[in-house]
Design an enzyme around this catalytic site. Structure first.
Site, PDB file in Angstrom:
ATOM      1  N   VAL A  88      -7.282  -4.147  -7.790  1.00  0.00           N
ATOM      2  CA  VAL A  88      -8.234  -3.062  -7.610  1.00  0.00           C
ATOM      3  C   VAL A  88      -8.496  -2.406  -8.955  1.00  0.00           C
ATOM      4  O   VAL A  88      -7.578  -2.090  -9.696  1.00  0.00           O
ATOM      5  CB  VAL A  88      -7.683  -2.022  -6.622  1.00  0.00           C
ATOM      6  CG1 VAL A  88      -8.659  -0.892  -6.457  1.00  0.00           C
ATOM      7  CG2 VAL A  88      -7.404  -2.669  -5.288  1.00  0.00           C
ATOM      8  N   CYS A  89      -9.754  -2.241  -9.260  1.00  0.00           N
ATOM      9  CA  CYS A  89     -10.127  -1.585 -10.518  1.00  0.00           C
ATOM     10  C   CYS A  89     -10.705  -0.227 -10.168  1.00  0.00           C
ATOM     11  O   CYS A  89     -11.857  -0.114  -9.764  1.00  0.00           O
ATOM     12  CB  CYS A  89     -11.155  -2.419 -11.259  1.00  0.00           C
ATOM     13  SG  CYS A  89     -11.731  -1.665 -12.762  1.00  0.00           S
TER      14      CYS A  89
END
Lengths: 166, 612
Positions: A88-89
């Protein structure tokens, strides 16, 4: 400090168990190791991810909460802010100073006052409103921008997959 | 104890939330306030500030030197603790421990949860203890129960006048929250002193200590407490001064060791170990300076050692191992290779299908060329590209690479011509045969010409030129890939012209494009370039352009890709064919090709992201 990390994780686990936020379940995979958690996130209502249940893994550093945990979806995801491998960014997971995309303000990044709950809530809102400015998955970002219908179709496919329907 | 009180009196939950440290999520210990008015545990905020000089809550720049002890919050905490203890216990014989002492004890066991009480003193009156907490001293109860106590049904108020007065004084109590009775000198919790005084004055004879002539009914307990506190801390740790800030990076090994020795810490280990040990100690030490009852040096030393041990055995290593980024080009190549082998079957199927279809058309080798026609572009590649514009760039990059690599290995230095030409045969085959079918139908009065050999040569030339330019543009090692699959080449073909045009800009990016798609975070640049393949999106707006020009225009309008200039590539492509020959394709060719690309899409050619 590992001791304080453990204490804090236990406190958070307790908090999440006693007052779980809607649509989120999280806890250590194994009670022997509090530094690896599993989370289940339900897709926010009214979005293309509605109805899906997305499993993710959280890994905490030994100096938590000074450093942020890392999060990775363990299911297939197609989203502008999620890498192809599920990582997840999102700005809340970035330590201040570490700014891969070069635009995040310091206020929205990781600080020790954040918590697992806040991370997961941020991820839920990220699912609802992708930020196509920082594409972790460029194809998804592009499609989100240009071909929303197709994006929705793929998202729906993924939702069905997470539910074991297809 | 907290559980019980929280369950019975929900207000306590609120109180606890307010008194929680944002960093450790526990009740504050030795609270300090920042310049931006946020309160944290001294040790927590100091640890954080050793890395980043900003407030965790509001991101304001703050410095360790500006932290101030938050005395009033500390007092509130102690008071709350006392109340809780009173409520949590059966009030018949509450044991009121000195809160500061309690804190102190817990701090010594830094790894234990703070709320757990550690038994350090033997319980004085164990029989009435309902909880595990040790009773230190039997103390007096207030004569009149507080409203809180009344609300709490479990609490049984036992007003035992005189009887409950402690006879034995616990000397190891820190007097911080105990005040001596001005009448009899008995030390007790400050909150009890008033009720005790009443009793004490009524029965002066029972007191052994001297009587006071003018008892003060209103004891300024706060003042007394603070006096007691200061005197206590002065007694126990008269010399605890915060350690001045050091510039750790400028310290020599010797200096570090000297510092460590000064505080009686171990001097084993390499520089980084020593430094972290020193840092840890300084943080702890300075945090203790804020405490009302600081630990002794030896206690701190013990804590530092324990912390270090815990860190060494922690999951730090697994953390970094779990998410590894593959920067290794070899790994990325392997992943790509794997993907190709996985998809090989579908590619093969496509090729076979095309070949089968072409079997029925007799003139495979025939190529139609309209010399005079300038209207259309003459890609040597299939037509449906416009619908897939951004896609082929990376593909072509890889195709180029692989081809180049192939030729390099195969011909060992003797670069190209034949190697490349032969490599590109399949594509040439497919595309040409397609074209030939188109033209068979359409061109009745155009000059027919077999240009098979010529066009192949042209392509070979293209290849050479491209290969050279690629080399120039990018000196990095070209990954050795398995022979690029024909379907891929087929698609990539169309973009080659464009790639040539934009090579200087796009080549490094497009070359790394595939690898990025698999593991690496794409740069923003790539996104802006719109270099993503939109095979998925295009498959939906697939259409059969009955009129070619219209189809092109439509797709141009429909897909606002940032690379519209693929359409402008026609002049370039005509340049690439030095003979000025122009191939022409008709509708059926388009149809078939779009179907082919469609098939590729469906067969997983563009679902890289999902499969991996």
């Amino acid at each position: 400090m590992a001791g304080s990390a453990l204490r804090r994780l236990m406190a958070e686990y307790k908090q999440l168990t006693l007052n779980p936020p809607e649509g989120i379940i999280a806890g250590p995979i194994n009670e022997e190791n509090f530094f690896e958690w599993e989370a289940l996130i339900t897709g926010p209502e009214g979005t293309c991810f509605e109805g899906g249940v997305f499993p993710a893994k959280l890994v905490f550093p030994s100096d938590y909460p000074l450093s942020p945990p890392k999060m990775q979806f363990t299911c297939e995801m197609f989203h502008p802010n999620i890498y192809a491998d599920g990582r997840v960014c999102i700005s809340i997971l970035h330590a201040p100073g570490d700014d891969p995309m070069g635009y995040e303000s310091s206020a929205e990044r990781w600080s020790p006052v954040q918590s697992v709950e806040k991370i997961l809530l941020s991820v839920v809102s990220m699912l609802a409103e992708p930020n196509d400015e920082s594409g972790a998955n460029v194809d998804a970002a592009k499609m989100w921008r240009e071909d929303r219908n197709e994006f929705n179709r793929i998202a729906e496919k993924i939702v069905r997959k997470t539910l074991g329907l297809s | 104890m907290d559980e019980d009180t929280q369950e019975s009196i929900p207000q306590f939950k609120e109180l606890d939330d307010v008194l929680n440290c944002g960093i450790c999520h526990e009740i504050l210990t030795t609270p300090v306030i920042t310049a931006c008015s946020h309160t944290y545990c001294s040790i927590c905020i100091r640890r954080w500030l050793s890395g980043k000089q900003e407030c965790p809550s509001c991101a304001t720049a703050i410095y360790e030197s500006t932290l101030r002890k938050n005395t009033i919050v500390g007092n509130i905490l102690d008071a709350v603790k006392n109340v809780k203890r009173l409520l949590g216990k059966n009030a018949s014989m509450p044991s009121i421990k000195s809160s500061t002492r309690c804190l102190n004890v817990q701090d010594e066991f830094g790894d234990e949860p703070k709320n757990r009480t550690i038994k350090t003193t033997p319980p004085a009156t164990p029989k009435q203890n309902h909880s595990a907490q040790p009773t230190k001293t039997p103390m007096l109860l207030p004569k009149t129960p507080s409203p809180m106590v009344q609300k709490f049904p479990k609490v049984e108020v036992n007003s035992t006048p005189g009887g409950g007065t402690p006879t034995a004084l616990d000397n190891d109590h820190s007097p911080a929250f105990k005040v001596p009775c001005p009448v009899c000198g008995t030390i007790m919790a400050q909150r009890l002193v008033n009720s005790h005084l009443d009793r004490c004055l009524l029965e002066p004879k029972t007191r052994s200590s001297e009587t006071v002539k003018s008892p003060t009914p209103t004891v300024n307990s706060a003042a007394k407490t603070s006096i007691a506190k200061s005197s206590n801390s002065a007694e126990s740790n008269p010399s605890l001064q915060p350690i001045k800030k050091m510039v750790y990076n400028l310290l020599s090994d010797k200096q570090i060791k000297n510092e460590l020795r000064k505080y009686g810490l171990a001097i084993q280990g390499d520089r980084s170990t020593l430094l972290s040990r020193l840092k840890r100690f300084v943080i702890l030490h300075n945090a203790e300076c804020d405490s009302t009852t600081p630990k002794t040096l030896s206690e701190m030393k013990l804590l530092v050692e324990r912390e270090e041990k815990a860190m060494a055995g922690s999951s730090a290593s697994s953390f970094s191992q779990m998410f590894k980024r593959t920067d290794n080009p070899q790994e990325i190549d392997n992943a790509l290779k794997e993907y190709r082998t996985q998809q090989k079957a579908s590619y093969q199927k496509l090729i076979d299908e095309v070949k089968k279809r072409n079997k029925h058309k007799p003139s495979k080798k025939e190529e139609c060329v309209i010399l005079s026609d300038t209207e259309d572009e003459d890609d040597p590649a299939p037509i449906p590209v416009p619908q897939h514009e951004p896609l082929p760039v990376p593909e072509s990059a890889h195709a180029m690479n692989s081809r180049q690599a192939d030729s390099d290995c195969d011909k060992s230095g003797k670069k190209t011509n034949h190697g490349n030409a032969s490599d590109s045969d399949d594509i040439a085959c497919t595309s040409k045969s397609r074209k030939s079918t188109n033209h068979r139908k359409m061109t009745k009065n155009v000059k027919r010409k077999c240009i098979e050999s010529e066009s192949e040569e042209d392509e070979g030339e293209n290849e050479i030129r491209q290969a050279k330019q690629w080399k120039r543009a990018e000196q990095t090692t070209s990954p050795v890939l398995p022979r690029s699959t024909p379907a891929r080449q087929l698609r990539s073909r169309t973009a080659q012209n464009k790639a040539i045009q934009k090579r200087s800009v796009s080549s490094p990016q497009s070359q790394t494009r595939n690898s990025q798609r698999i593991k690496q975070p794409p740069s923003k640049k790539v996104l802006e370039r719109g270099g993503g393949k939109d095979g998925l999106s295009s498959s939906s707006d697939e259409e059969i352009p009955s009129k070619r020009s219209i189809g092109v225009k439509q797709s141009k309008q429909r897909s606002p890709t940032p690379d519209p200039d693929i359409f402008e590539s026609s002049p370039a492509s005509s340049i690439l064919f030095p003979c000025g020959q122009k191939a022409r394709c008709d509708d059926s060719g388009n149809e078939a090709l779009s179907a082919l690309v469609n098939m590729i899409d469906n067969d997983g050619g563009s679902t890289t992201d999902f499969d991996e």
